[in-house]
Design a protein around this motif. Structure first.
Motif, mmCIF file in Angstrom:
data_model
loop_
_atom_site.group_PDB
_atom_site.id
_atom_site.type_symbol
_atom_site.label_atom_id
_atom_site.label_comp_id
_atom_site.label_asym_id
_atom_site.label_seq_id
_atom_site.Cartn_x
_atom_site.Cartn_y
_atom_site.Cartn_z
ATOM 1 N N TYR A 88 -15.594 6.098 -20.099
ATOM 2 C CA TYR A 88 -16.579 5.075 -19.436
ATOM 3 C C TYR A 88 -17.840 4.872 -20.496
ATOM 4 C CZ TYR A 88 -14.322 6.587 -15.126
ATOM 5 O OH TYR A 88 -13.392 6.954 -14.281
ATOM 6 N N SER A 89 -18.194 3.622 -20.456
ATOM 7 C CA SER A 89 -19.350 3.228 -21.320
ATOM 8 C C SER A 89 -20.361 2.875 -20.447
ATOM 9 C CB SER A 89 -18.848 2.138 -22.488
ATOM 10 O OG SER A 89 -19.927 1.820 -23.135
ATOM 11 N N PHE A 90 -21.718 3.258 -20.715
ATOM 12 C CA PHE A 90 -22.894 2.956 -20.170
ATOM 13 C C PHE A 90 -23.545 1.876 -20.516
ATOM 14 C CE2 PHE A 90 -21.553 7.357 -19.187
ATOM 15 C CZ PHE A 90 -21.337 7.151 -17.964
ATOM 16 N N SER A 91 -22.838 0.743 -21.283
ATOM 17 C CA SER A 91 -23.907 -0.323 -22.084
ATOM 18 C C SER A 91 -24.674 -1.059 -21.211
ATOM 19 C CB SER A 91 -22.851 -1.085 -22.852
ATOM 20 O OG SER A 91 -21.868 -1.715 -22.184
ATOM 21 N N GLY A 92 -24.187 -1.102 -19.849
ATOM 22 C CA GLY A 92 -25.053 -2.105 -18.727
ATOM 23 C C GLY A 92 -26.047 -1.228 -18.294
ATOM 24 N N SER A 93 -26.100 0.180 -18.351
ATOM 25 C CA SER A 93 -27.147 0.863 -17.581
ATOM 26 C C SER A 93 -28.243 0.897 -18.581
ATOM 27 C CB SER A 93 -26.528 2.191 -17.270
ATOM 28 O OG SER A 93 -27.699 3.031 -16.529
ATOM 29 N N PRO A 94 -29.601 0.551 -18.207
ATOM 30 C CA PRO A 94 -30.451 0.775 -19.236
ATOM 31 C C PRO A 94 -31.027 2.153 -19.678
ATOM 32 C CG PRO A 94 -31.476 -0.191 -17.080
ATOM 33 C CD PRO A 94 -29.965 0.075 -17.055
ATOM 34 N N GLY A 95 -30.656 3.117 -18.764
ATOM 35 C CA GLY A 95 -31.125 4.434 -19.039
ATOM 36 C C GLY A 95 -29.867 5.126 -19.776
ATOM 37 N N LEU A 96 -28.759 4.850 -19.810
ATOM 38 C CA LEU A 96 -27.789 5.510 -20.574
ATOM 39 C C LEU A 96 -26.917 4.524 -21.599
ATOM 40 C CD1 LEU A 96 -26.180 7.162 -17.353
ATOM 41 C CD2 LEU A 96 -27.704 8.235 -19.004
ATOM 42 N N GLN A 97 -27.834 3.733 -22.236
ATOM 43 C CA GLN A 97 -27.396 2.908 -23.151
ATOM 44 C C GLN A 97 -26.880 3.993 -24.354
ATOM 45 O OE1 GLN A 97 -30.189 -0.046 -24.315
ATOM 46 N NE2 GLN A 97 -29.770 -1.380 -22.547
ATOM 47 N N GLN A 98 -25.849 3.568 -25.250
ATOM 48 C CA GLN A 98 -25.453 4.310 -26.353
ATOM 49 C C GLN A 98 -24.812 5.653 -25.870
ATOM 50 O OE1 GLN A 98 -29.000 4.321 -28.556
ATOM 51 N NE2 GLN A 98 -28.836 2.628 -29.637
ATOM 52 N N CYS A 99 -24.416 5.625 -24.635
ATOM 53 C CA CYS A 99 -23.750 6.890 -24.251
ATOM 54 C C CYS A 99 -22.364 6.417 -23.891
ATOM 55 C CB CYS A 99 -24.631 7.562 -23.053
ATOM 56 S SG CYS A 99 -26.234 8.152 -23.409
ATOM 57 N N THR A 100 -21.311 7.587 -23.995
ATOM 58 C CA THR A 100 -20.281 7.280 -23.388
ATOM 59 C C THR A 100 -19.563 8.768 -22.749
ATOM 60 O OG1 THR A 100 -19.073 7.913 -25.797
ATOM 61 C CG2 THR A 100 -19.435 5.928 -25.030
ATOM 62 N N ALA A 101 -18.537 8.551 -21.805
ATOM 63 C CA ALA A 101 -18.186 9.769 -21.262
ATOM 64 C C ALA A 101 -16.645 9.648 -21.183
ATOM 65 C CB ALA A 101 -18.619 9.704 -19.766
ATOM 66 N N THR A 102 -15.977 10.745 -21.551
ATOM 67 C CA THR A 102 -14.696 10.804 -21.721
ATOM 68 C C THR A 102 -14.207 12.068 -20.583
ATOM 69 O OG1 THR A 102 -14.453 10.592 -23.951
ATOM 70 C CG2 THR A 102 -12.455 11.423 -22.994
ATOM 71 N N ILE A 103 -13.351 11.480 -19.671
ATOM 72 C CA ILE A 103 -12.809 12.257 -18.652
ATOM 73 C C ILE A 103 -11.258 12.965 -18.837
ATOM 74 C CG2 ILE A 103 -12.357 12.316 -16.198
ATOM 75 C CD1 ILE A 103 -15.087 11.728 -16.824
ATOM 76 N N ASN A 104 -11.250 14.446 -18.798
ATOM 77 C CA ASN A 104 -9.863 14.890 -19.077
ATOM 78 C C ASN A 104 -9.490 15.617 -17.695
ATOM 79 O OD1 ASN A 104 -9.370 14.383 -21.607
ATOM 80 N ND2 ASN A 104 -11.119 15.638 -22.026
ATOM 81 N N CYS A 105 -8.518 15.578 -17.149
ATOM 82 C CA CYS A 105 -8.118 16.292 -15.969
ATOM 83 C C CYS A 105 -6.794 17.330 -16.064
ATOM 84 C CB CYS A 105 -7.704 15.174 -15.198
ATOM 85 S SG CYS A 105 -7.362 15.739 -13.420
ATOM 86 N N ASP A 106 -7.049 18.305 -15.594
ATOM 87 C CA ASP A 106 -5.594 19.296 -15.384
ATOM 88 C C ASP A 106 -5.207 19.532 -13.854
ATOM 89 O OD1 ASP A 106 -5.841 19.657 -18.280
ATOM 90 O OD2 ASP A 106 -7.180 21.342 -18.099
#
Length: 148
Positions: A88-106
């Motif tokens: 997930y990239s938060f480029s459209g969100s003004p508070g979380l610009q330059q942030c990415t989240a990677t999800i892993n699931c077991d």
């Protein structure tokens, strides 16, 4: 009444003012350098703290997005790890610009004493935020159980 003291000769006092002035300049210069260093260190710690908070919030948002996919609205929960490897990239969100989240699931399937099977999901979100040369990352994990 007469004083027996000799008058102070001005020739002996030449240069004292210069020594005192140099001493004061050196002391004030050291003080200014120490304050500048303190100010720089304080501003760097504020940047790190803000980046840490932003990366925590990005990881939390990634977890919430993953849980929305596991537990869709008005439908049965999903018992597979369809969110594994999602980015997930938060480029459209003004508070979380330059942030990415990677999800892993077991995923693991268990049966309890009453022979009821359920799926145990462990969803992990790792977020990274960059600001210039500074980088902060946070990892959050949530566990959930979906009955089969």
């Amino acid at each position: 009444m007469r004083h027996n003291k000799q008058p102070i000769q001005l020739n002996r006092q030449r240069g004292n003012t210069l020594v005192i002035a140099v001493f004061v300049i050196v002391i004030l210069g050291g003080l200014v350098a120490a304050l500048a260093s303190l100010l720089r260190t304080t501003s760097e710690s504020v940047v790190v703290e803000v980046l840490g908070t932003r990366s925590y919030l990005a990881a939390q948002a990634g977890l919430e997005q993953a849980m929305m996919e596991v537990y869709p609205l008005n439908s049965a929960p999903v018992s597979d790890c369809g969110v594994d490897g999602s980015n997930y990239s938060f480029s459209g969100s003004p508070g979380l610009q330059q942030c990415t989240a990677t999800i892993n699931c077991d995923r693991a399937v268990y049966t309890n004493d009453g022979n009821e099977a359920f799926t145990h999901l462990v969803v992990t979100s790792e977020a990274v935020c960059d600001a210039g040369s500074q980088r902060a990352s946070r990892r959050l994990r949530i566990e959930t159980r979906v009955e089969n």
